[in-house]
Motif scaffolding. Structure first.
Motif, PDB file in Angstrom:
ATOM      1  N   SER A  48     -84.564 -26.859 -52.054  1.00 21.09           N
ATOM      2  CA  SER A  48     -85.512 -27.617 -52.622  1.00 21.09           C
ATOM      3  C   SER A  48     -85.835 -28.843 -51.995  1.00 21.09           C
ATOM      4  CB  SER A  48     -85.658 -27.653 -53.980  1.00 21.09           C
ATOM      5  OG  SER A  48     -84.566 -28.737 -54.259  1.00 21.09           O
ATOM      6  N   LYS A  93     -89.982 -22.694 -46.283  1.00 23.38           N
ATOM      7  CA  LYS A  93     -91.105 -22.492 -45.711  1.00 23.38           C
ATOM      8  C   LYS A  93     -91.115 -21.629 -44.736  1.00 23.38           C
ATOM      9  CE  LYS A  93     -92.442 -26.417 -47.941  1.00 23.38           C
ATOM     10  NZ  LYS A  93     -93.708 -26.483 -48.821  1.00 23.38           N
ATOM     11  N   PHE A 182     -94.038 -35.572 -54.650  1.00 22.99           N
ATOM     12  CA  PHE A 182     -93.859 -34.801 -55.775  1.00 22.99           C
ATOM     13  C   PHE A 182     -92.521 -34.513 -56.095  1.00 22.99           C
ATOM     14  CE2 PHE A 182     -94.096 -30.470 -57.787  1.00 22.99           C
ATOM     15  CZ  PHE A 182     -95.402 -30.622 -58.687  1.00 22.99           C
TER      16      PHE A 182
ATOM     17  N   GLU B 108     -97.973 -29.200 -63.420  1.00 23.12           N
ATOM     18  CA  GLU B 108     -98.463 -29.794 -62.133  1.00 23.12           C
ATOM     19  C   GLU B 108     -97.934 -29.212 -61.016  1.00 23.12           C
ATOM     20  OE1 GLU B 108     -98.803 -34.236 -60.628  1.00 23.12           O
ATOM     21  OE2 GLU B 108     -97.810 -33.880 -62.465  1.00 23.12           O
ATOM     22  N   ILE B 109     -98.753 -28.375 -60.297  1.00 28.72           N
ATOM     23  CA  ILE B 109     -97.999 -27.416 -59.135  1.00 28.72           C
ATOM     24  C   ILE B 109     -97.967 -28.056 -57.874  1.00 28.72           C
ATOM     25  CG2 ILE B 109     -98.362 -25.238 -58.123  1.00 28.72           C
ATOM     26  CD1 ILE B 109     -97.291 -25.228 -61.092  1.00 28.72           C
ATOM     27  N   ASP B 110     -97.160 -27.931 -57.067  1.00 28.60           N
ATOM     28  CA  ASP B 110     -97.258 -28.172 -55.412  1.00 28.60           C
ATOM     29  C   ASP B 110     -97.917 -27.141 -54.754  1.00 28.60           C
ATOM     30  OD1 ASP B 110     -96.919 -29.128 -53.047  1.00 28.60           O
ATOM     31  OD2 ASP B 110     -94.601 -29.180 -53.028  1.00 28.60           O
ATOM     32  N   ASP B 112     -98.681 -26.723 -51.954  1.00 27.26           N
ATOM     33  CA  ASP B 112     -98.058 -26.489 -50.689  1.00 27.26           C
ATOM     34  C   ASP B 112     -97.003 -25.396 -50.831  1.00 27.26           C
ATOM     35  OD1 ASP B 112     -97.723 -27.363 -47.975  1.00 27.26           O
ATOM     36  OD2 ASP B 112     -96.022 -28.534 -48.392  1.00 27.26           O
ATOM     37  N   ALA B 113     -96.455 -25.527 -51.726  1.00 26.71           N
ATOM     38  CA  ALA B 113     -95.446 -24.338 -52.127  1.00 26.71           C
ATOM     39  C   ALA B 113     -95.829 -22.923 -52.673  1.00 26.71           C
ATOM     40  CB  ALA B 113     -94.322 -25.060 -52.997  1.00 26.71           C
ATOM     41  N   PRO B 139     -88.399 -29.991 -63.427  1.00 23.55           N
ATOM     42  CA  PRO B 139     -88.813 -29.479 -62.078  1.00 23.55           C
ATOM     43  C   PRO B 139     -88.864 -27.695 -62.110  1.00 23.55           C
ATOM     44  CG  PRO B 139     -86.702 -30.185 -61.965  1.00 23.55           C
ATOM     45  CD  PRO B 139     -87.233 -30.539 -63.235  1.00 23.55           C
ATOM     46  N   TYR B 141     -88.484 -24.578 -59.900  1.00 27.70           N
ATOM     47  CA  TYR B 141     -87.795 -24.075 -58.699  1.00 27.70           C
ATOM     48  C   TYR B 141     -88.085 -22.599 -58.624  1.00 27.70           C
ATOM     49  CZ  TYR B 141     -85.220 -28.546 -58.835  1.00 27.70           C
ATOM     50  OH  TYR B 141     -85.065 -29.921 -58.749  1.00 27.70           O
ATOM     51  N   LYS B 146     -85.908 -21.264 -53.769  1.00 29.83           N
ATOM     52  CA  LYS B 146     -85.349 -22.482 -54.413  1.00 29.83           C
ATOM     53  C   LYS B 146     -86.024 -23.712 -54.258  1.00 29.83           C
ATOM     54  CE  LYS B 146     -81.617 -20.144 -55.827  1.00 29.83           C
ATOM     55  NZ  LYS B 146     -81.637 -19.826 -56.960  1.00 29.83           N
ATOM     56  N   GLU B 147     -87.442 -23.361 -53.723  1.00 28.83           N
ATOM     57  CA  GLU B 147     -88.394 -24.409 -53.233  1.00 28.83           C
ATOM     58  C   GLU B 147     -88.907 -24.971 -54.551  1.00 28.83           C
ATOM     59  OE1 GLU B 147     -92.006 -25.127 -50.407  1.00 28.83           O
ATOM     60  OE2 GLU B 147     -90.934 -23.143 -50.192  1.00 28.83           O
ATOM     61  N   LEU B 148     -89.158 -26.477 -54.864  1.00 32.85           N
ATOM     62  CA  LEU B 148     -89.823 -26.977 -55.843  1.00 32.85           C
ATOM     63  C   LEU B 148     -91.344 -26.328 -55.833  1.00 32.85           C
ATOM     64  CD1 LEU B 148     -89.444 -29.068 -58.085  1.00 32.85           C
ATOM     65  CD2 LEU B 148     -90.392 -30.601 -56.538  1.00 32.85           C
ATOM     66  N   LEU B 149     -91.779 -25.840 -56.906  1.00 31.56           N
ATOM     67  CA  LEU B 149     -93.180 -25.220 -56.819  1.00 31.56           C
ATOM     68  C   LEU B 149     -93.946 -26.305 -57.853  1.00 31.56           C
ATOM     69  CD1 LEU B 149     -91.856 -21.512 -57.848  1.00 31.56           C
ATOM     70  CD2 LEU B 149     -92.657 -22.493 -55.854  1.00 31.56           C
ATOM     71  N   GLY B 150     -93.298 -26.959 -58.712  1.00 25.87           N
ATOM     72  CA  GLY B 150     -94.005 -27.798 -59.762  1.00 25.87           C
ATOM     73  C   GLY B 150     -93.345 -28.336 -60.685  1.00 25.87           C
ATOM     74  N   ILE B 151     -93.894 -29.174 -61.629  1.00 23.58           N
ATOM     75  CA  ILE B 151     -93.280 -29.775 -62.583  1.00 23.58           C
ATOM     76  C   ILE B 151     -94.079 -29.564 -64.102  1.00 23.58           C
ATOM     77  CG2 ILE B 151     -92.679 -32.235 -63.609  1.00 23.58           C
ATOM     78  CD1 ILE B 151     -93.037 -33.234 -60.602  1.00 23.58           C
TER      79      ILE B 151
END
Lengths: 191, 574
Positions: A48, A93, A182, B108-110, B112-113, B139, B141, B146-151
């Motif tokens: 992440s 990504k 973010f 709250e979503i990213d 971009d992910a 967070p 993930y 394992k990417e941060l998707l949102g909060i």
């Protein structure tokens, strides 16, 4: 005179069994140590952190992959285990990963562009060199071990009632990295 | 008896209840302050931290499900799934109050992910704009990348914290009230005990004061010594006896004021210490003016708990006056004994005088006749002279007998002014021939023009005779015992010294030692062989001298001689 010979063999066998059992126990104990737990948790958060780098796409190597280096001091086996975990994730990504295990001194020899460096052993004697490499090459350096962020590593983990990413803001700035706001919202910031 | 002075002084200061109350109030205030500080600075932040951790943990667990739904589902189905999960979470209730644990959840979503139209997934469920909540950002993930998707933002109800704080506060208040109550009980008990103690101390002080007054009024000396004999306490009468100031006595060793401090020696003390008491012992103290103070001392020994001597309490009664009275009584007794003997002697003398007077009377009658005869027949013959001598000696014998009788009867004649040269020369006339025959040089220096002296001439003649007789004995005794050449002499002098008339008889005889000189006036004291003296001579002389208001002084050195000196007052007979 046969009996004593057999007895020796049996005794030797028993000794080997005990030694094996002892090694297993030691391995189990080592796999359950707090440092190993931090290592695993850090490895879980490391992707992440990489994904939060807004410039991650420019860090693809010539082979089109993101090259990740896992640094060890004297335990390549553990580093290899973590590398395998990262390989299973495969992409960040949608960019394929190339995970390598190396010693700190190998960083200088490796001229390939790195997207991230992950420390797999605590109290790394060559930590300043790793920090320096990260800053000069604008590479994310990540260590899950306590105290390393304070020594200049750009990312780590903050363990309280929950586990959050920890970001060393001065190092990030010095390295020229750009982290998503973010991500910074949920991260523990070291300033 | 020693009383701790601090207790007595405090007893005088009055009760301590006010001070005690102040102490307990301060103690209670400190306790309450400590508890309040503990609550505000330690316990409350700790509770808040724990509740926060608890909320985080619960929210974190629920967020995992949200992250999974976010990663695995797509499109409308993802929105539905997320809404369902959030509704479920909002159903959770607090165990006791039945209030919702989470009041609101926002995503709250990213983008971009996540591949989704912008803001499609940014929504919230539950109470809008909730109050009194703990806001927690979790967070989300991706389980795979394992990417941060949102909060996910959880607004958790703080009622659980309030309930917990209220519960702990109630317990703390109850505990502190209990402690205050205990403090009050302790205070009341201590105050009561303090009151009693104060009363006891007051009584003790009063008793001590009374005791001190009794001790001060004692007509006995009271001295308290430490184990080494140094004075630590005295009463006023001690000052009265020794004439030293209290400051001069305190701290000094008792032996400084004693004539003989042997009683303080270890062997004495051990002997008395075994009985713990020393009964009446006469000790002599020296007062400041140098006078001797005879004191009857009794002492009690103070022993420590270990049985060691820690001090001595001495009580002393000044018996100097008693002792003086005893001595005077003894002197009077001796004088009365002397008087008794003299009285007996007088009786004897009266009888003897009566017996001797008869033959003397006959001798005188016969001598008178012979005198008449020879004065008529041979007035210038030797016989006429001899008869006259017989008559003179008979008169003298008669006078002596009369004197003896008058002395024995303590007959005091009226004194009249006399030229003392007359009785002295008369007495010397008896001895001149004797001394010449015994080769004793007689030096006479008798002034006959001196002022008169009030005296009885016959009694003074008796004094002179006694002195000369004693001098003759002294020089003869030395002559007999001396191996070296020795010329005995006796000197009789009568002269004036200022306003005094002095008569001295000096010899170079055997002299007297100090004891003999001190006792020579005692009746029946004599250094002569048995049968040679009665020991009455000087005693009688002494009585006569005192009777005539004169003084006698004796100077004597063994083997060098003696000088008897009579001091008389001159009188103006005009």
């Amino acid at each position: 005179m046969k009996l004593p010979t057999n007895l020796h063999k049996v005794s030797f066998g028993l000794f080997l069994c005990l030694l094996l059992q002892l090694m297993c126990c030691l391995e189990l104990m080592a796999s359950d140590s707090p440092e190993l737990r931090r290592l695993r948790a850090g490895m879980d958060l490391f992707p992440s952190f990489l994904a939060a780098d807004t410039q991650i796409r420019q860090k693809k190597a010539e082979d089109g992959k993101l090259h990740i280096a896992l640094i060890y001091n004297d335990n390549p086996r553990r580093a290899e285990q973590q590398a395998e975990h990262l390989r299973q994730i495969g992409k960040i990504k949608n960019i394929p990963l190339k995970v390598q295990v190396m010693r700190p001194q190998d960083l200088r020899k490796n001229n390939e562009l790195l997207a991230g460096i992950f420390i797999t052993q605590p109290h790394l004697p060559q930590l300043p060199k790793v920090v320096h490499h990260g800053k000069t090459h604008s590479v994310i350096t990540f260590s899950p071990f306590n105290g390393d962020v304070a020594q200049g590593i750009s990312g780590g983990i903050s363990v309280t009632a929950r586990i959050l990413p920890k970001v060393n803001i001065p190092t990030v700035k010095a390295s020229g990295l750009r982290i998503k706001p973010f991500f910074l919202r949920i991260a523990s910031l070291y300033e | 008896m020693h009383f701790p002075r601090n207790i007595l002084s405090k007893a005088k200061a009055g009760p301590y209840n006010a001070r005690l109350t102040l102490i307990f109030v301060v103690l209670a205030a400190i306790l309450e302050g400590t508890l309040a500080g503990y609550w505000f600075f330690i316990l409350q932040p700790k509770l808040e931290g724990e509740i926060s951790a608890y909320s985080h943990s619960l929210s974190q667990a629920q967020a995992e499900v949200l992250a999974l739904a976010l990663a695995e589902h797509h499109g409308k189905e993802r929105v539905e799934r997320l809404s369902l999960i959030m509704d479920k979470i909002l159903l959770f209730r607090l165990p006791q109050s039945d209030k919702p644990f989470t009041k609101n959840i926002s995503l709250e979503i990213d983008y971009d992910a996540i591949a989704a139209p912008d803001l499609q997934l940014d929504f919230s469920r539950g109470e809008p704009d909730p109050k009194n909540c703990l806001i927690i950002d979790i967070p989300l993930y991706s389980p795979t990348s394992k990417e941060l998707l949102g909060i996910a933002q959880f607004s958790n109800n703080l009622l659980i914290l309030d309930d917990l704080k209220q519960d702990v506060r109630t317990k703390l208040t109850f505990g502190s009230s209990l402690i205050i109550l205990l403090l009050v009980i302790v205070w009341l008990t201590v105050a009561r005990l303090s009151g009693r103690l104060s009363a006891y101390a007051s009584e003790l002080a009063q008793a001590h004061k009374t005791t001190q007054q009794i001790i001060a009024s004692l007509q006995d000396a009271r001295i308290v010594l430490d184990k080494n004999g140094f004075i630590v306490e005295i009463n006023p009468y001690t000052v009265h006896i020794l004439l030293y100031g209290e400051d001069e006595l305190l701290g000094r060793h008792i032996s400084s004021f004693m004539e003989d401090s042997s009683f303080l020696k270890d062997d004495h003390l051990l002997r008395f210490q075994s009985k713990l008491i020393m009964d009446n012992t006469e000790l002599i103290f020296i007062a400041r003016d140098g006078s001797r103070r005879e004191v009857m001392v009794s002492a009690a020994f103070i022993l420590s708990e270990q049985g060691e001597l820690s001090g001595i309490i001495c009580m002393g009664k000044d018996i100097s006056a008693l002792k003086n009275a005893e001595r005077q009584l003894e002197e009077k007794r001796v004088q009365m004994e002397h008087q008794g003997r003299l009285s007996a002697l007088g009786e004897m003398a009266t009888g003897m005088a009566h017996e001797i007077n008869q033959p003397l009377y006959i001798i005188r009658l016969a001598a008178d006749c012979l005198g008449d005869y020879f004065s008529f027949k041979k007035p210038d013959s030797q016989e006429a002279g001899d008869v006259k001598k017989i008559l003179d000696q008979v008169d003298r014998a008669n006078t002596i007998i009369t004197n003896m009788r008058s002395f024995a009867r303590a007959d005091v004649r009226a004194l009249s002014g006399q030229n003392m040269a007359i009785p002295i020369n008369l007495a010397l006339s008896f001895f001149r021939e004797q001394f010449r025959q015994h080769t004793i040089e007689l030096h006479e220096d008798i002034s006959d023009d001196l002022p008169m002296v009030l005296a009885d001439p016959q009694k003074f003649e008796q004094i002179v005779v006694n002195f000369l007789s004693n001098a003759r004995y002294a020089v003869n005794d030395r002559l007999l015992s001396s191996s070296s050449p020795y010329t005995p002499y006796i000197t009789a002098r009568l002269f004036r010294e200022d306003e005094k008339i002095i008569f001295t008889v000096e010899d170079n005889g055997i002299g007297m030692d100090e004891e003999t000189r001190n006792r020579c006036m005692e009746p029946f004291f004599t250094t002569k062989e048995v049968g040679q003296g009665t020991g009455l001579g000087l005693s009688i002389i002494h009585g006569i001298i005192i009777e005539m208001g004169m003084k006698i002084e004796i100077d004597s050195t063994p083997d060098q001689g003696s000088c008897f000196r009579v001091v008389m007052e001159a009188v103006d007979c005009d």
